[in-house]
Design a protein around this motif. Sequence first.
Motif, PDB file in Angstrom:
ATOM      1  N   ASP A 158       0.836  -1.205   0.000  1.00 40.11           N
ATOM      2  CA  ASP A 158       0.000   0.000   0.000  1.00 40.11           C
ATOM      3  C   ASP A 158       0.874   1.259   0.000  1.00 40.11           C
ATOM      4  OD1 ASP A 158      -2.288   1.543  -0.031  1.00 40.11           O
ATOM      5  OD2 ASP A 158      -2.536   1.511   2.154  1.00 40.11           O
ATOM      6  N   VAL A 159       1.766   1.346  -0.960  1.00 39.85           N
ATOM      7  CA  VAL A 159       2.653   2.498  -1.089  1.00 39.85           C
ATOM      8  C   VAL A 159       2.508   3.080  -2.490  1.00 39.85           C
ATOM      9  CG1 VAL A 159       4.307   1.636   0.609  1.00 39.85           C
ATOM     10  CG2 VAL A 159       4.599   1.037  -1.796  1.00 39.85           C
ATOM     11  N   PHE A 160       2.735   4.371  -2.605  1.00 36.13           N
ATOM     12  CA  PHE A 160       2.736   4.993  -3.935  1.00 36.13           C
ATOM     13  C   PHE A 160       4.174   5.126  -4.420  1.00 36.13           C
ATOM     14  CE2 PHE A 160       3.133   8.495  -0.971  1.00 36.13           C
ATOM     15  CZ  PHE A 160       4.022   9.380  -1.575  1.00 36.13           C
ATOM     16  N   GLN A 161       4.349   5.426  -5.691  1.00 34.40           N
ATOM     17  CA  GLN A 161       5.679   5.421  -6.312  1.00 34.40           C
ATOM     18  C   GLN A 161       6.064   6.806  -6.811  1.00 34.40           C
ATOM     19  OE1 GLN A 161       6.341   2.282  -9.161  1.00 34.40           O
ATOM     20  NE2 GLN A 161       7.899   3.434 -10.275  1.00 34.40           N
ATOM     21  N   VAL A 162       7.352   7.151  -6.588  1.00 34.61           N
ATOM     22  CA  VAL A 162       7.923   8.375  -7.135  1.00 34.61           C
ATOM     23  C   VAL A 162       9.212   8.015  -7.869  1.00 34.61           C
ATOM     24  CG1 VAL A 162       6.932   9.845  -5.343  1.00 34.61           C
ATOM     25  CG2 VAL A 162       9.216   8.853  -5.012  1.00 34.61           C
ATOM     26  N   THR A 163       9.773   8.960  -8.589  1.00 34.59           N
ATOM     27  CA  THR A 163      10.973   8.716  -9.384  1.00 34.59           C
ATOM     28  C   THR A 163      12.035   9.769  -9.089  1.00 34.59           C
ATOM     29  OG1 THR A 163      10.117  10.029 -11.227  1.00 34.59           O
ATOM     30  CG2 THR A 163       9.642   7.659 -11.252  1.00 34.59           C
ATOM     31  N   THR A 164      13.253   9.448  -9.483  1.00 35.24           N
ATOM     32  CA  THR A 164      14.368  10.395  -9.373  1.00 35.24           C
ATOM     33  C   THR A 164      14.581  11.071 -10.731  1.00 35.24           C
ATOM     34  OG1 THR A 164      15.985   8.682  -9.927  1.00 35.24           O
ATOM     35  CG2 THR A 164      15.435   8.965  -7.599  1.00 35.24           C
ATOM     36  N   LYS A 165      15.678  11.784 -10.854  1.00 34.28           N
ATOM     37  CA  LYS A 165      16.000  12.437 -12.120  1.00 34.28           C
ATOM     38  C   LYS A 165      16.605  11.476 -13.143  1.00 34.28           C
ATOM     39  CE  LYS A 165      16.553  17.106 -10.298  1.00 34.28           C
ATOM     40  NZ  LYS A 165      17.422  18.306 -10.197  1.00 34.28           N
ATOM     41  N   VAL A 166      16.759  10.218 -12.766  1.00 34.60           N
ATOM     42  CA  VAL A 166      17.290   9.204 -13.676  1.00 34.60           C
ATOM     43  C   VAL A 166      16.215   8.818 -14.689  1.00 34.60           C
ATOM     44  CG1 VAL A 166      18.173   6.856 -13.823  1.00 34.60           C
ATOM     45  CG2 VAL A 166      18.897   8.324 -11.952  1.00 34.60           C
ATOM     46  N   THR A 167      16.634   8.621 -15.941  1.00 29.71           N
ATOM     47  CA  THR A 167      15.677   8.264 -16.993  1.00 29.71           C
ATOM     48  C   THR A 167      15.657   6.766 -17.298  1.00 29.71           C
ATOM     49  OG1 THR A 167      17.359   8.745 -18.676  1.00 29.71           O
ATOM     50  CG2 THR A 167      15.835  10.526 -18.074  1.00 29.71           C
ATOM     51  N   ASP A 168      16.813   6.080 -17.172  1.00 36.62           N
ATOM     52  CA  ASP A 168      16.866   4.641 -17.455  1.00 36.62           C
ATOM     53  C   ASP A 168      17.969   4.003 -16.615  1.00 36.62           C
ATOM     54  OD1 ASP A 168      19.290   5.258 -18.753  1.00 36.62           O
ATOM     55  OD2 ASP A 168      18.294   5.491 -20.680  1.00 36.62           O
ATOM     56  N   LYS A 169      18.098   2.679 -16.740  1.00 34.84           N
ATOM     57  CA  LYS A 169      19.064   1.932 -15.925  1.00 34.84           C
ATOM     58  C   LYS A 169      20.503   2.309 -16.252  1.00 34.84           C
ATOM     59  CE  LYS A 169      16.753  -0.870 -13.176  1.00 34.84           C
ATOM     60  NZ  LYS A 169      16.974  -0.914 -11.716  1.00 34.84           N
ATOM     61  N   GLU A 170      20.803   2.485 -17.515  1.00 36.73           N
ATOM     62  CA  GLU A 170      22.170   2.831 -17.884  1.00 36.73           C
ATOM     63  C   GLU A 170      22.589   4.163 -17.258  1.00 36.73           C
ATOM     64  OE1 GLU A 170      24.212   0.898 -19.345  1.00 36.73           O
ATOM     65  OE2 GLU A 170      22.735  -0.678 -19.717  1.00 36.73           O
ATOM     66  N   TYR A 172      21.252   5.417 -14.579  1.00 44.14           N
ATOM     67  CA  TYR A 172      21.284   5.197 -13.127  1.00 44.14           C
ATOM     68  C   TYR A 172      22.642   4.648 -12.682  1.00 44.14           C
ATOM     69  CZ  TYR A 172      20.258   3.074  -8.596  1.00 44.14           C
ATOM     70  OH  TYR A 172      20.290   2.708  -7.274  1.00 44.14           O
ATOM     71  N   ILE A 173      23.216   3.749 -13.496  1.00 44.91           N
ATOM     72  CA  ILE A 173      24.507   3.137 -13.154  1.00 44.91           C
ATOM     73  C   ILE A 173      25.650   4.122 -13.358  1.00 44.91           C
ATOM     74  CG2 ILE A 173      26.129   1.312 -13.801  1.00 44.91           C
ATOM     75  CD1 ILE A 173      23.673  -0.409 -14.499  1.00 44.91           C
ATOM     76  N   THR A 174      25.584   4.900 -14.403  1.00 43.71           N
ATOM     77  CA  THR A 174      26.693   5.801 -14.737  1.00 43.71           C
ATOM     78  C   THR A 174      26.588   7.178 -14.096  1.00 43.71           C
ATOM     79  OG1 THR A 174      25.540   6.477 -16.766  1.00 43.71           O
ATOM     80  CG2 THR A 174      27.088   4.639 -16.934  1.00 43.71           C
ATOM     81  N   ARG A 175      25.401   7.576 -13.608  1.00 41.31           N
ATOM     82  CA  ARG A 175      25.205   8.897 -13.004  1.00 41.31           C
ATOM     83  C   ARG A 175      24.584   8.749 -11.610  1.00 41.31           C
ATOM     84  NH1 ARG A 175      24.793  13.441 -16.129  1.00 41.31           N
ATOM     85  NH2 ARG A 175      24.685  14.447 -14.078  1.00 41.31           N
ATOM     86  N   PRO A 176      25.374   8.378 -10.616  1.00 43.42           N
ATOM     87  CA  PRO A 176      24.830   8.262  -9.251  1.00 43.42           C
ATOM     88  C   PRO A 176      24.256   9.566  -8.715  1.00 43.42           C
ATOM     89  CG  PRO A 176      27.004   7.236  -9.418  1.00 43.42           C
ATOM     90  CD  PRO A 176      26.798   7.994 -10.682  1.00 43.42           C
ATOM     91  N   ASP A 177      24.781  10.683  -9.175  1.00 43.27           N
ATOM     92  CA  ASP A 177      24.300  11.976  -8.671  1.00 43.27           C
ATOM     93  C   ASP A 177      22.832  12.210  -9.011  1.00 43.27           C
ATOM     94  OD1 ASP A 177      25.365  12.043 -11.358  1.00 43.27           O
ATOM     95  OD2 ASP A 177      24.999  14.198 -11.343  1.00 43.27           O
ATOM     96  N   LEU A 178      22.380  11.708 -10.173  1.00 45.34           N
ATOM     97  CA  LEU A 178      20.978  11.885 -10.552  1.00 45.34           C
ATOM     98  C   LEU A 178      20.057  11.013  -9.708  1.00 45.34           C
ATOM     99  CD1 LEU A 178      21.264  12.044 -14.453  1.00 45.34           C
ATOM    100  CD2 LEU A 178      21.145  13.931 -12.808  1.00 45.34           C
ATOM    101  N   GLY A 179      20.586   9.908  -9.192  1.00 43.35           N
ATOM    102  CA  GLY A 179      19.785   9.055  -8.318  1.00 43.35           C
ATOM    103  C   GLY A 179      19.643   9.607  -6.911  1.00 43.35           C
ATOM    104  N   ARG A 180      20.344  10.708  -6.601  1.00 41.47           N
ATOM    105  CA  ARG A 180      20.258  11.346  -5.275  1.00 41.47           C
ATOM    106  C   ARG A 180      19.315  12.542  -5.265  1.00 41.47           C
ATOM    107  NH1 ARG A 180      26.257  11.155  -5.787  1.00 41.47           N
ATOM    108  NH2 ARG A 180      26.931   9.125  -4.983  1.00 41.47           N
ATOM    109  N   ARG A 181      18.610  12.774  -6.357  1.00 38.51           N
ATOM    110  CA  ARG A 181      17.702  13.903  -6.451  1.00 38.51           C
ATOM    111  C   ARG A 181      16.348  13.457  -7.008  1.00 38.51           C
ATOM    112  NH1 ARG A 181      20.793  15.570  -3.526  1.00 38.51           N
ATOM    113  NH2 ARG A 181      22.047  17.480  -3.594  1.00 38.51           N
ATOM    114  N   LEU A 182      15.271  13.965  -6.404  1.00 38.38           N
ATOM    115  CA  LEU A 182      13.921  13.654  -6.868  1.00 38.38           C
ATOM    116  C   LEU A 182      13.556  14.514  -8.072  1.00 38.38           C
ATOM    117  CD1 LEU A 182      12.143  13.585  -3.387  1.00 38.38           C
ATOM    118  CD2 LEU A 182      12.469  11.591  -4.875  1.00 38.38           C
TER     119      LEU A 182
END
Length: 336
Positions: A158-170, A172-182
Amino acid sequence: MNDQLVSMITQLVMEKMEKSTGSQTPEIAATPTEQPLIKFYDTVENRSSGTTEAIATSQEPLIQLYQHGAPQQVTTVTSATFEQPVNDAVPIKPFQFEAGSLSESVQAAKKHTPARIGVGRAGTRPKTKTWLKFRLDHAAAVDAVYGEVTEDLLQKLDVFQVTTKVTDKEEYITRPDLGRRLSEESKALIQQKCKPQPKVQIIISNGLSASAIEENVQDVYLALQQSLSNLNIDIGTTFYIDKGRVALMDEIGELLQAEVIVYLIGERPGLVSAESMSAYLCYKPRIGTVEAERMVISNIHKGGIPPLEAGAYLGTVVEKILRYQASGVELVAKEG
């Protein structure tokens, strides 16, 4: 034919026959003092003088040619055989399969670690069973990183979903900084749906292992909820973050002004387990929080800390953080 010529030929033949039958031993041996007609030596060219000199290390000629009856001397040459290797310093050993029994020290170590020790080899290569297990574990690790948490699990929690500034898995792996921002949409959604200034804010993210969330988060989350409820600690609105990093808890803490954040996230998979989850905790995380202020309970999976046990233990850690109003190194200092 001329009779005189015939007589001369007959006389010569008779003399030849008498000479050959008169001697019992043929002349096949030369006297020791007899010298060969031709000698061939191993030579080396003197390039400076343009002359050729015989090698002084060899006293005997390589080849000697004698006149009729001279003895033929045979030089014995040693050659390498399969029974006697040329290089005596590195003897050739026959191939032998590895012994099936392990030493007592290796057997004792295998009982305390899932690492690949004492698996043996076949010659210079790993055994087939070991190699196939390695390939299987590697494939599981890749699936864990590139996998996604199912919608069914999110509905159960019973949780809702949000995303970070990452657009895809590649990315996400190469840009950790984008995974630290909503993303901006996620910030607005969180402020709309979440309770402001909660005592404890629980967040969930797949991180680097969606398999870890699928396998463990339900038991951990329910046990944590029960533990905090028993301790009369208020819980905020839990939500799920797709492709989040650990430091994202700083932005969420500043956005909701939570006292404690518990971040359940999938660990980077290894070649032993691709289903390991961690729980990060921090007291009043804000932008600029250093890593020494965080705490982590790691290796939450069926081969490590059992999920139910981990959830119950997290409740006691949260209580301690609220009591001392500190986490990480500062909490340890205050306890001591």
